[in-house]
Design an enzyme around this catalytic site. Structure first.
Site, PDB file in Angstrom:
ATOM      1  N   LYS A  93      -5.844  67.199  51.157  1.00  0.00           N
ATOM      2  CA  LYS A  93      -6.587  66.800  52.356  1.00  0.00           C
ATOM      3  C   LYS A  93      -6.190  67.652  53.565  1.00  0.00           C
ATOM      4  O   LYS A  93      -7.038  68.101  54.328  1.00  0.00           O
ATOM      5  CB  LYS A  93      -6.344  65.303  52.664  1.00  0.00           C
ATOM      6  CG  LYS A  93      -6.721  64.384  51.508  1.00  0.00           C
ATOM      7  CD  LYS A  93      -6.474  62.919  51.814  1.00  0.00           C
ATOM      8  CE  LYS A  93      -5.063  62.546  52.175  1.00  0.00           C
ATOM      9  NZ  LYS A  93      -4.072  62.769  51.087  1.00  0.00           N
ATOM     10  N   ARG A 142      -5.937  53.732  55.354  1.00  0.00           N
ATOM     11  CA  ARG A 142      -5.230  53.577  54.083  1.00  0.00           C
ATOM     12  C   ARG A 142      -5.218  52.132  53.609  1.00  0.00           C
ATOM     13  O   ARG A 142      -4.660  51.849  52.540  1.00  0.00           O
ATOM     14  CB  ARG A 142      -3.785  54.037  54.240  1.00  0.00           C
ATOM     15  CG  ARG A 142      -3.560  55.500  53.823  1.00  0.00           C
ATOM     16  CD  ARG A 142      -2.177  55.860  54.306  1.00  0.00           C
ATOM     17  NE  ARG A 142      -1.410  56.722  53.494  1.00  0.00           N
ATOM     18  CZ  ARG A 142      -1.174  58.019  53.813  1.00  0.00           C
ATOM     19  NH1 ARG A 142      -1.777  58.592  54.808  1.00  0.00           N
ATOM     20  NH2 ARG A 142      -0.356  58.717  53.073  1.00  0.00           N
ATOM     21  N   ARG A 159       5.514  71.392  47.389  1.00  0.00           N
ATOM     22  CA  ARG A 159       4.968  71.616  48.733  1.00  0.00           C
ATOM     23  C   ARG A 159       6.063  72.052  49.703  1.00  0.00           C
ATOM     24  O   ARG A 159       7.169  71.526  49.691  1.00  0.00           O
ATOM     25  CB  ARG A 159       4.309  70.331  49.241  1.00  0.00           C
ATOM     26  CG  ARG A 159       3.874  70.429  50.698  1.00  0.00           C
ATOM     27  CD  ARG A 159       2.837  69.406  51.047  1.00  0.00           C
ATOM     28  NE  ARG A 159       3.342  68.045  51.033  1.00  0.00           N
ATOM     29  CZ  ARG A 159       2.584  66.977  51.271  1.00  0.00           C
ATOM     30  NH1 ARG A 159       1.294  67.120  51.517  1.00  0.00           N
ATOM     31  NH2 ARG A 159       3.096  65.768  51.244  1.00  0.00           N
ATOM     32  N   ARG A 180       9.417  68.308  52.858  1.00  0.00           N
ATOM     33  CA  ARG A 180       9.400  67.025  53.549  1.00  0.00           C
ATOM     34  C   ARG A 180      10.365  66.048  52.892  1.00  0.00           C
ATOM     35  O   ARG A 180      10.527  66.063  51.674  1.00  0.00           O
ATOM     36  CB  ARG A 180       7.974  66.440  53.498  1.00  0.00           C
ATOM     37  CG  ARG A 180       7.110  66.912  54.643  1.00  0.00           C
ATOM     38  CD  ARG A 180       5.669  66.539  54.468  1.00  0.00           C
ATOM     39  NE  ARG A 180       5.417  65.139  54.112  1.00  0.00           N
ATOM     40  CZ  ARG A 180       4.201  64.616  54.025  1.00  0.00           C
ATOM     41  NH1 ARG A 180       3.138  65.365  54.284  1.00  0.00           N
ATOM     42  NH2 ARG A 180       4.033  63.357  53.694  1.00  0.00           N
ATOM     43  N   ARG A 194       4.904  56.496  46.641  1.00  0.00           N
ATOM     44  CA  ARG A 194       3.703  56.763  47.447  1.00  0.00           C
ATOM     45  C   ARG A 194       2.443  56.695  46.578  1.00  0.00           C
ATOM     46  O   ARG A 194       1.406  56.212  47.029  1.00  0.00           O
ATOM     47  CB  ARG A 194       3.823  58.134  48.108  1.00  0.00           C
ATOM     48  CG  ARG A 194       4.882  58.145  49.217  1.00  0.00           C
ATOM     49  CD  ARG A 194       5.369  59.537  49.528  1.00  0.00           C
ATOM     50  NE  ARG A 194       4.370  60.359  50.159  1.00  0.00           N
ATOM     51  CZ  ARG A 194       4.364  61.695  50.110  1.00  0.00           C
ATOM     52  NH1 ARG A 194       5.304  62.346  49.453  1.00  0.00           N
ATOM     53  NH2 ARG A 194       3.424  62.368  50.726  1.00  0.00           N
TER      54      ARG A 194
HETATM   55  P1  ADP Z   1      -2.411  66.147  51.286  1.00  0.00           P
HETATM   56  O1  ADP Z   1      -2.675  66.518  52.718  1.00  0.00           O
HETATM   57  O2  ADP Z   1      -3.583  65.491  50.619  1.00  0.00           O
HETATM   58  O3  ADP Z   1      -1.137  65.361  51.113  1.00  0.00           O
HETATM   59  P2  ADP Z   1      -1.836  68.998  50.989  1.00  0.00           P
HETATM   60  O4  ADP Z   1      -3.028  69.660  51.584  1.00  0.00           O
HETATM   61  O5  ADP Z   1      -0.565  69.005  51.773  1.00  0.00           O
HETATM   62  O6  ADP Z   1      -2.201  67.505  50.475  1.00  0.00           O
HETATM   63  O7  ADP Z   1      -1.582  69.696  49.564  1.00  0.00           O
HETATM   64  C1  ADP Z   1      -0.487  69.311  48.706  1.00  0.00           C
HETATM   65  C2  ADP Z   1       0.084  70.565  48.031  1.00  0.00           C
HETATM   66  O8  ADP Z   1      -0.878  71.086  47.120  1.00  0.00           O
HETATM   67  C3  ADP Z   1       0.436  71.706  48.995  1.00  0.00           C
HETATM   68  O9  ADP Z   1       1.608  72.325  48.544  1.00  0.00           O
HETATM   69  C4  ADP Z   1      -0.795  72.645  48.905  1.00  0.00           C
HETATM   70  O10 ADP Z   1      -0.434  73.992  49.171  1.00  0.00           O
HETATM   71  C5  ADP Z   1      -1.240  72.435  47.467  1.00  0.00           C
HETATM   72  N1  ADP Z   1      -2.704  72.515  47.302  1.00  0.00           N
HETATM   73  C6  ADP Z   1      -3.656  72.061  48.164  1.00  0.00           C
HETATM   74  N2  ADP Z   1      -4.906  72.291  47.674  1.00  0.00           N
HETATM   75  C7  ADP Z   1      -4.723  72.903  46.476  1.00  0.00           C
HETATM   76  C8  ADP Z   1      -5.624  73.392  45.451  1.00  0.00           C
HETATM   77  N3  ADP Z   1      -6.945  73.259  45.566  1.00  0.00           N
HETATM   78  N4  ADP Z   1      -5.073  73.960  44.342  1.00  0.00           N
HETATM   79  C9  ADP Z   1      -3.715  74.056  44.208  1.00  0.00           C
HETATM   80  N5  ADP Z   1      -2.831  73.622  45.110  1.00  0.00           N
HETATM   81  C10 ADP Z   1      -3.312  73.041  46.235  1.00  0.00           C
HETATM   82  P1  AMP Z   2       0.974  61.558  54.783  1.00  0.00           P
HETATM   83  O1  AMP Z   2       1.443  62.688  55.650  1.00  0.00           O
HETATM   84  O2  AMP Z   2      -0.466  61.236  54.991  1.00  0.00           O
HETATM   85  O3  AMP Z   2       1.333  61.771  53.324  1.00  0.00           O
HETATM   86  O4  AMP Z   2       1.776  60.269  55.272  1.00  0.00           O
HETATM   87  C1  AMP Z   2       3.190  60.200  55.239  1.00  0.00           C
HETATM   88  C2  AMP Z   2       3.665  58.767  55.451  1.00  0.00           C
HETATM   89  O5  AMP Z   2       3.277  58.310  56.756  1.00  0.00           O
HETATM   90  C3  AMP Z   2       3.104  57.733  54.489  1.00  0.00           C
HETATM   91  O6  AMP Z   2       3.831  57.665  53.260  1.00  0.00           O
HETATM   92  C4  AMP Z   2       3.235  56.433  55.316  1.00  0.00           C
HETATM   93  O7  AMP Z   2       4.583  55.985  55.347  1.00  0.00           O
HETATM   94  C5  AMP Z   2       2.894  56.935  56.715  1.00  0.00           C
HETATM   95  N1  AMP Z   2       1.440  56.858  57.006  1.00  0.00           N
HETATM   96  C6  AMP Z   2       0.598  57.908  57.255  1.00  0.00           C
HETATM   97  N2  AMP Z   2      -0.646  57.488  57.497  1.00  0.00           N
HETATM   98  C7  AMP Z   2      -0.609  56.128  57.393  1.00  0.00           C
HETATM   99  C8  AMP Z   2      -1.590  55.109  57.507  1.00  0.00           C
HETATM  100  N3  AMP Z   2      -2.893  55.393  57.784  1.00  0.00           N
HETATM  101  N4  AMP Z   2      -1.193  53.824  57.324  1.00  0.00           N
HETATM  102  C9  AMP Z   2       0.097  53.514  57.060  1.00  0.00           C
HETATM  103  N5  AMP Z   2       1.065  54.421  56.920  1.00  0.00           N
HETATM  104  C10 AMP Z   2       0.723  55.731  57.077  1.00  0.00           C
END
Ligand code: ADP
Ligand code: AMP
Length: 211
Positions: free
Chosen positions: A15, A89, A128, A161, A172
């Site tokens: 995302k 969420r 990541r 992270r 998660r």
């Molecule tokens: P989210 O925001 O949904 O948690 P991220 O955009 O941070 O996910 O992506 C999670 C991991 O997957 C990152 O390390 C990113 O570089 C990788 N990633 C994102 N999109 C793709 C894709 N289409 N193919 C392979 N790896 C991806």
């Molecule tokens: P994310 O960066 O979206 O993976 O979120 C990291 C963490 O932030 C999650 O595991 C939750 O602890 C908190 N968080 C982010 N967005 C929300 C949301 N909309 N509602 C509740 N907790 C959230």
């Protein structure tokens, strides 16, 4: 009228990666509750201190704290095209969003669902890396920087992270399945599903074509 999009999907589905492309190429604003909360914890604000343990354990932060954040951001970006990334969420957050949007005279145009299996999510999240300085997102294998540990965009240091450790990742994912996945049904009429296992450019093209 400005567009409003929700990115719905499990952690690691891509995302944030797609939000960055939409910001760069289609001048959307990304509102990521995860990024806002991480910023608050980094700056040790009262909100940051309150949410830190929830985030480190992979639990959801209470709805009222999240809705307050969104309200502020909607005010700030009242004229912009917005992507909500990682929000809503829970069902309560989705209902609160409906109310806030209608108060602001906005409509939710589309909900993009990122579909991907848990094994791939674990690979993505454990590999990541994020830039400590500008927040750019990388993956050690799938999307590696030119120089290991260094951000291509700003030269900042890449870190893992705190919640991208395997035991927290599993928590998660289970929280996603129990508390967030029910939103798929709530948004049935606005939903467009993406195969989030494809490459990032194909996913981008598909998203851009439905906006
Ligand atoms: P989210 O925001 O949904 O948690 P991220 O955009 O941070 O996910 O992506 C999670 C991991 O997957 C990152 O390390 C990113 O570089 C990788 N990633 C994102 N999109 C793709 C894709 N289409 N193919 C392979 N790896 C991806
Ligand atoms: P994310 O960066 O979206 O993976 O979120 C990291 C963490 O932030 C999650 O595991 C939750 O602890 C908190 N968080 C982010 N967005 C929300 C949301 N909309 N509602 C509740 N907790 C959230």
């Amino acid at each position: 009228m400005s567009k409003t999009i929700v990115f719905l999907g499990p952690p690691g589905a891509g995302k944030g990666t797609q939000s960055a492309l939409l910001m760069e190429r289609l001048s959307f604003i990304q509102i990521s509750t995860g990024d806002l909360l991480r910023e608050a914890t980094k700056n040790q604000t009262p909100l940051g201190l309150q949410v830190k343990s929830y985030m480190n354990e992979g639990r959801l932060v209470p709805d009222e704290l999240i809705v307050g954040l969104i309200e502020e951001k909607l005010e700030e970006f009242s004229q912009s095209n917005i992507i909500f990334d990682g929000f809503p969420r829970t069902l309560n957050q989705a209902k609160a969003l409906d109310e806030l949007l209608s108060e602001k005279g906005r409509v939710l145009n589309r909900v993009i669902l990122f579909e991907i299996n848990d094994e791939e999510l674990i690979r993505r999240l454990s590999g990541r890396r994020v830039c400590q300085n500008c927040g750019a997102v990388y993956h050690v294998m799938y999307n590696s920087p030119r120089e290991e540990g260094v951000c291509d965009k700003c030269g900042g240091t890449l870190i893992q992270r705190d919640d991208d450790r395997e035991e927290v990742i599993r928590n998660r994912l289970s929280v996603y399945h129990s508390q967030t996945a029910p939103l798929i049904d709530y948004y049935r009429e606005k939903l467009v599903s993406m195969d989030a296992t494809s490459d990032k450019e194909s996913i981008y093209n598909k998203i851009a074509s439905v906006l």
